[in-house]
Design a protein around this motif. Sequence first.
Motif, PDB file in Angstrom:
ATOM      1  N   UNK A 137      91.971 -18.994  54.374  1.00  0.00           N
ATOM      2  CA  UNK A 137      92.812 -18.105  55.193  1.00  0.00           C
ATOM      3  C   UNK A 137      92.470 -16.625  55.046  1.00  0.00           C
ATOM      4  N   UNK A 138      92.300 -16.089  53.835  1.00  0.00           N
ATOM      5  CA  UNK A 138      91.992 -14.654  53.725  1.00  0.00           C
ATOM      6  C   UNK A 138      90.688 -14.250  54.419  1.00  0.00           C
ATOM      7  N   UNK A 139      89.722 -15.152  54.493  1.00  0.00           N
ATOM      8  CA  UNK A 139      88.452 -14.846  55.142  1.00  0.00           C
ATOM      9  C   UNK A 139      88.512 -14.980  56.659  1.00  0.00           C
ATOM     10  N   UNK A 140      89.462 -15.755  57.145  1.00  0.00           N
ATOM     11  CA  UNK A 140      89.602 -15.964  58.585  1.00  0.00           C
ATOM     12  C   UNK A 140      90.597 -15.000  59.218  1.00  0.00           C
ATOM     13  N   UNK A 141      91.440 -14.425  58.407  1.00  0.00           N
ATOM     14  CA  UNK A 141      92.506 -13.550  58.922  1.00  0.00           C
ATOM     15  C   UNK A 141      91.963 -12.133  59.122  1.00  0.00           C
ATOM     16  N   UNK A 183      98.010 -27.038  60.754  1.00  0.00           N
ATOM     17  CA  UNK A 183      97.363 -25.790  60.323  1.00  0.00           C
ATOM     18  C   UNK A 183      97.299 -24.812  61.488  1.00  0.00           C
ATOM     19  N   UNK A 184      96.974 -25.314  62.672  1.00  0.00           N
ATOM     20  CA  UNK A 184      96.876 -24.445  63.847  1.00  0.00           C
ATOM     21  C   UNK A 184      98.203 -23.734  64.118  1.00  0.00           C
ATOM     22  N   UNK A 185      99.305 -24.441  63.929  1.00  0.00           N
ATOM     23  CA  UNK A 185     100.620 -23.836  64.146  1.00  0.00           C
ATOM     24  C   UNK A 185     100.875 -22.719  63.138  1.00  0.00           C
ATOM     25  N   UNK A 186     100.582 -22.983  61.858  1.00  0.00           N
ATOM     26  CA  UNK A 186     100.790 -21.938  60.845  1.00  0.00           C
ATOM     27  C   UNK A 186      99.805 -20.788  61.024  1.00  0.00           C
ATOM     28  N   UNK A 187      98.545 -21.102  61.292  1.00  0.00           N
ATOM     29  CA  UNK A 187      97.560 -20.044  61.536  1.00  0.00           C
ATOM     30  C   UNK A 187      97.961 -19.195  62.746  1.00  0.00           C
ATOM     31  N   UNK A 188      98.650 -19.801  63.695  1.00  0.00           N
ATOM     32  CA  UNK A 188      99.123 -19.047  64.853  1.00  0.00           C
ATOM     33  C   UNK A 188     100.008 -17.884  64.454  1.00  0.00           C
ATOM     34  N   UNK A 189     100.680 -18.032  63.292  1.00  0.00           N
ATOM     35  CA  UNK A 189     101.532 -16.951  62.777  1.00  0.00           C
ATOM     36  C   UNK A 189     100.787 -16.064  61.793  1.00  0.00           C
ATOM     37  N   UNK A 190      99.969 -16.671  60.943  1.00  0.00           N
ATOM     38  CA  UNK A 190      99.348 -15.923  59.843  1.00  0.00           C
ATOM     39  C   UNK A 190      97.933 -15.430  60.142  1.00  0.00           C
ATOM     40  N   UNK A 191      97.255 -16.096  61.078  1.00  0.00           N
ATOM     41  CA  UNK A 191      95.887 -15.715  61.446  1.00  0.00           C
ATOM     42  C   UNK A 191      95.696 -15.987  62.935  1.00  0.00           C
ATOM     43  N   UNK A 192      96.396 -15.244  63.792  1.00  0.00           N
ATOM     44  CA  UNK A 192      96.484 -15.575  65.216  1.00  0.00           C
ATOM     45  C   UNK A 192      95.179 -15.541  65.993  1.00  0.00           C
ATOM     46  N   UNK A 193      94.129 -14.937  65.445  1.00  0.00           N
ATOM     47  CA  UNK A 193      92.849 -14.894  66.149  1.00  0.00           C
ATOM     48  C   UNK A 193      91.966 -16.097  65.798  1.00  0.00           C
TER      49      UNK A 193
END
Length: 256
Positions: A137-141, A183-193
């Motif tokens: 997550x930190x590398x994708x955000x 994961x896609x749902x959570x990433x939608x909030x934490x890493x939206x791109x």
Amino acid sequence: MSFLQEIKNANALIIGASQGIGIGFVKTLLKNEKIAKIYATYRQPDSASELLILADKYRARLTCLSMDITDESQIAEVVQKIRGEVTQIHLVINCVGILHESSLEPEKSLRQINSENLMRYFQVNSIGSVLLAKHLLPLLRHKERSVFACISAKLGSISDNQLGGWYGYRASKAALNMFVRTVAIEYGRTSPKTIVVSLHPGTTDTRLSKPFQANVPPEKLFSVERTVTQLLSVIEQLQENDSGKFFSWDGSQLPW
């Protein structure tokens, strides 16, 4: 426009790159000048000789890292090493998967169900991907678009299952698809791109499919090169509203 074309210096991570589709992605991405750095993982050096030769040839662009996807501490360690060199990853493709090994084979009936074998399927085919999503997550955000793709299988589609059998493989790929969706749902909030997807590669001429190729028509048995080209085409056309979906090699959306 392909999301990779929008990025000046993209970084990629291929998990399970020692052979098959994984090393196919590495070889193809090395030809793309938009990719500045490629990180590639392998489990055993004795089965990754071709990958390690490539790393020696392309030292400035390709870094190989030993990692067992069933060991979370190893995942964390590899991600930490990558974060020591770069702050962003733009493309992650998890190619790790298991269908058979030593005494492990797809079950034809309930009589062959074994709890240890089922656990092995889930550890490799499902749990590893969600652990990757946790640590990457930190590398994708970041502000640029990124893709986190997992190689799944049409056999993991519950609604498409008309033949039965292959309990562990089917169920572990179905679980992978659920992890990807969640994961896609959570990433939608934490890493939206970040776009998170499952991909069905089709039957590819690799060690994984080798024992089961006899009944596959020649036109439906893809070379590694063809599979990689097709999947990269799907990846490059993804839009943000595609996150959490399941796509086939031809770009069509598959049912859960």
